[in-house]
Design a protein around this motif. Structure first.
Motif, PDB file in Angstrom:
ATOM      1  N   MET A  78       0.775  -1.118   0.184  1.00 21.94           N
ATOM      2  CA  MET A  78       0.361   0.054  -0.120  1.00 21.94           C
ATOM      3  C   MET A  78       0.616   1.366  -0.196  1.00 21.94           C
ATOM      4  N   PRO A  79       2.078   1.573   1.031  1.00 21.24           N
ATOM      5  CA  PRO A  79       2.615   2.694   0.624  1.00 21.24           C
ATOM      6  C   PRO A  79       3.194   2.894  -0.454  1.00 21.24           C
ATOM      7  N   ILE A  80       3.668   2.153  -1.646  1.00 23.03           N
ATOM      8  CA  ILE A  80       4.141   2.154  -2.958  1.00 23.03           C
ATOM      9  C   ILE A  80       2.628   2.153  -3.618  1.00 23.03           C
ATOM     10  N   VAL A  81       1.560   2.239  -3.556  1.00 27.69           N
ATOM     11  CA  VAL A  81       0.732   1.909  -4.951  1.00 27.69           C
ATOM     12  C   VAL A  81       0.206   3.218  -4.041  1.00 27.69           C
ATOM     13  N   LYS A  82      -0.319   3.814  -3.141  1.00 28.62           N
ATOM     14  CA  LYS A  82      -0.478   5.263  -2.928  1.00 28.62           C
ATOM     15  C   LYS A  82       0.836   6.379  -3.476  1.00 28.62           C
ATOM     16  N   THR A  83       2.148   6.220  -3.085  1.00 28.51           N
ATOM     17  CA  THR A  83       2.871   6.946  -3.898  1.00 28.51           C
ATOM     18  C   THR A  83       2.757   7.314  -4.982  1.00 28.51           C
ATOM     19  N   LYS A  84       2.795   6.101  -6.214  1.00 21.98           N
ATOM     20  CA  LYS A  84       2.402   5.499  -7.480  1.00 21.98           C
ATOM     21  C   LYS A  84       1.322   6.501  -7.514  1.00 21.98           C
ATOM     22  N   THR A 106      15.856   9.053   3.774  1.00 18.93           N
ATOM     23  CA  THR A 106      14.248   8.877   4.399  1.00 18.93           C
ATOM     24  C   THR A 106      15.074   9.788   5.710  1.00 18.93           C
ATOM     25  N   GLU A 107      14.111   9.997   7.233  1.00 19.03           N
ATOM     26  CA  GLU A 107      14.557  10.619   8.538  1.00 19.03           C
ATOM     27  C   GLU A 107      13.456  10.012   8.845  1.00 19.03           C
ATOM     28  N   THR A 108      13.484   9.500  10.368  1.00 18.87           N
ATOM     29  CA  THR A 108      12.700   8.801  11.060  1.00 18.87           C
ATOM     30  C   THR A 108      12.816   9.737  12.366  1.00 18.87           C
ATOM     31  N   GLU A 109      11.956   9.333  12.716  1.00 21.09           N
ATOM     32  CA  GLU A 109      11.157  10.927  13.874  1.00 21.09           C
ATOM     33  C   GLU A 109      10.068   9.322  14.287  1.00 21.09           C
ATOM     34  N   GLY A 110      10.705   9.131  15.877  1.00 21.32           N
ATOM     35  CA  GLY A 110      10.484   8.197  16.422  1.00 21.32           C
ATOM     36  C   GLY A 110       9.694   6.723  15.390  1.00 21.32           C
ATOM     37  N   ASP A 111       8.528   6.475  15.864  1.00 23.50           N
ATOM     38  CA  ASP A 111       8.269   5.193  14.645  1.00 23.50           C
ATOM     39  C   ASP A 111       7.721   5.054  13.796  1.00 23.50           C
ATOM     40  N   THR A 112       8.124   6.583  12.838  1.00 22.66           N
ATOM     41  CA  THR A 112       7.766   6.993  11.589  1.00 22.66           C
ATOM     42  C   THR A 112       8.737   7.295  10.254  1.00 22.66           C
ATOM     43  N   LEU A 113       8.754   6.264   9.522  1.00 23.71           N
ATOM     44  CA  LEU A 113       9.488   6.471   8.753  1.00 23.71           C
ATOM     45  C   LEU A 113       9.669   7.650   7.830  1.00 23.71           C
ATOM     46  N   ARG A 114      10.029   8.651   7.776  1.00 23.49           N
ATOM     47  CA  ARG A 114       9.784   9.937   5.841  1.00 23.49           C
ATOM     48  C   ARG A 114      10.659   9.731   5.294  1.00 23.49           C
ATOM     49  N   GLU A 168       6.910  14.091   0.753  1.00 21.89           N
ATOM     50  CA  GLU A 168       7.201  12.996   2.095  1.00 21.89           C
ATOM     51  C   GLU A 168       6.257  11.562   2.107  1.00 21.89           C
ATOM     52  N   ILE A 169       7.039  11.243   1.955  1.00 17.58           N
ATOM     53  CA  ILE A 169       5.925  10.153   2.059  1.00 17.58           C
ATOM     54  C   ILE A 169       5.692   9.046   4.144  1.00 17.58           C
ATOM     55  N   GLN A 170       5.607   9.955   4.181  1.00 15.34           N
ATOM     56  CA  GLN A 170       5.063   9.197   6.155  1.00 15.34           C
ATOM     57  C   GLN A 170       4.472   7.343   6.267  1.00 15.34           C
ATOM     58  N   ALA A 171       5.504   6.847   6.944  1.00 13.98           N
ATOM     59  CA  ALA A 171       5.207   5.344   6.714  1.00 13.98           C
ATOM     60  C   ALA A 171       5.948   4.487   7.949  1.00 13.98           C
ATOM     61  N   THR A 172       4.429   3.797   8.797  1.00 12.38           N
ATOM     62  CA  THR A 172       5.609   2.788   9.309  1.00 12.38           C
ATOM     63  C   THR A 172       5.985   1.347   9.192  1.00 12.38           C
ATOM     64  N   ASP A 173       5.845   1.024   7.344  1.00 12.42           N
ATOM     65  CA  ASP A 173       5.929  -0.136   7.877  1.00 12.42           C
ATOM     66  C   ASP A 173       7.807   0.052   7.274  1.00 12.42           C
ATOM     67  N   GLY A 183       9.611  -2.161   6.080  1.00  5.38           N
ATOM     68  CA  GLY A 183      10.086  -2.773   4.534  1.00  5.38           C
ATOM     69  C   GLY A 183       9.729  -0.911   3.535  1.00  5.38           C
ATOM     70  N   SER A 184       9.245  -0.395   3.868  1.00  8.02           N
ATOM     71  CA  SER A 184       9.181   0.799   3.127  1.00  8.02           C
ATOM     72  C   SER A 184      10.383   1.542   2.391  1.00  8.02           C
ATOM     73  N   THR A 185      11.485   1.520   2.750  1.00  5.87           N
ATOM     74  CA  THR A 185      12.830   2.091   2.462  1.00  5.87           C
ATOM     75  C   THR A 185      13.366   1.411   1.541  1.00  5.87           C
ATOM     76  N   ALA A 186      13.065   0.487   1.183  1.00  3.73           N
ATOM     77  CA  ALA A 186      13.881  -0.869   0.375  1.00  3.73           C
ATOM     78  C   ALA A 186      12.413  -0.427  -0.818  1.00  3.73           C
ATOM     79  N   ASP A 187      11.702  -0.637  -0.250  1.00  2.00           N
ATOM     80  CA  ASP A 187      10.181  -0.709  -1.462  1.00  2.00           C
ATOM     81  C   ASP A 187      10.175   0.153  -2.466  1.00  2.00           C
ATOM     82  N   LEU A 188      10.172   2.187  -1.570  1.00  2.00           N
ATOM     83  CA  LEU A 188      10.614   3.037  -1.918  1.00  2.00           C
ATOM     84  C   LEU A 188      11.912   3.220  -2.946  1.00  2.00           C
ATOM     85  N   GLN A 189      12.448   2.804  -2.084  1.00  2.00           N
ATOM     86  CA  GLN A 189      13.956   3.306  -3.471  1.00  2.00           C
ATOM     87  C   GLN A 189      13.877   2.806  -4.799  1.00  2.00           C
ATOM     88  N   ALA A 190      13.837   1.469  -4.632  1.00  2.00           N
ATOM     89  CA  ALA A 190      13.559   0.556  -5.518  1.00  2.00           C
ATOM     90  C   ALA A 190      12.461   1.182  -6.352  1.00  2.00           C
TER      91      ALA A 190
END
Length: 184
Positions: free
Chosen positions: A17-23, A62-70, A36-41, A43-50
């Motif tokens: 879903m993070p990729i689907v919504k980003t696309k 990517t920046e990290t704030e607590g459990d959120t990956l930006r 800016e995609i805010q995610a908690t998954d 695996g989203s880092t590798a997914d979005l890079q690829a």
């Protein structure tokens, strides 16, 4: 702290879903704008890079704030690179081949934690984020069945290695999420 033109909230969503919504969101941006995609998954880092690499967009970091990956992506120019079309094989057809003990080359592109929870015996494990660098570990002459959790990361991985000259690739859909066969 990076600046963005738009923010996409993908917190609490799992692959794909993070990729689907980003696309979908990227289609509405102008070339050069930053999303800016805010995610908690995790695996989203590798997914979005690829995904960014396969579509021509620029992964800025990517920046990290607590459990959120930006994650930050810059939209490519007016002409987006289109990915290579990878044929799909249904999970049922693929399971038949596995059950018949056919000599298969299976590439599992999930993250290490997912792979260790259970995988198909004999599968080659290369996480999506490492596929481009490690493609040389695979034989270009083999028919390769690429699998992930749902079928999205495996599609990105297959597109990546297709661009390196691999011709016989199949994306297993939907993936390990619905796998009922034996795992180790």
């Amino acid at each position: 702290m990076m600046e963005s033109n738009h923010v996409l909230d993908a917190k609490g969503l799992a692959c794909p879903m993070p990729i689907v919504k980003t696309k979908k969101t990227m289609k509405d941006l102008e070339p050069g704008e930053v999303l800016e995609i805010q995610a908690t998954d995790k695996g989203s880092t590798a997914d979005l890079q690829a995904w960014a690499k396969s579509t021509g967009h620029e992964y800025l970091g990517t920046e990290t704030e607590g459990d959120t990956l930006r994650h930050f992506l810059r939209k490519a120019g007016a002409i987006e690179a289109e990915g290579v079309v990878i044929p799909e094989i249904s999970l049922d057809e693929f399971k038949e081949k596995v059950d018949k003990n056919e000599n298969l080359t299976v590439l599992d592109v999930r993250e290490i934690e997912e792979y260790e929870e259970g995988h198909i015996e004999g599968a080659i494990h290369i996480p999506l984020g490492e596929v481009e660098q490690r493609a040389g570990e695979l034989d270009k002459e083999d028919v390769i069945y690429v699998i992930c959790h749902s079928g999205r990361r495996s599609e990105l991985a297959a597109q990546t290695i297709a661009k390196k000259g691999f011709k016989q690739l199949f994306n297993v859909v939907p993936g390990m999420r619905d796998w009922t066969g034996k795992t180790i």
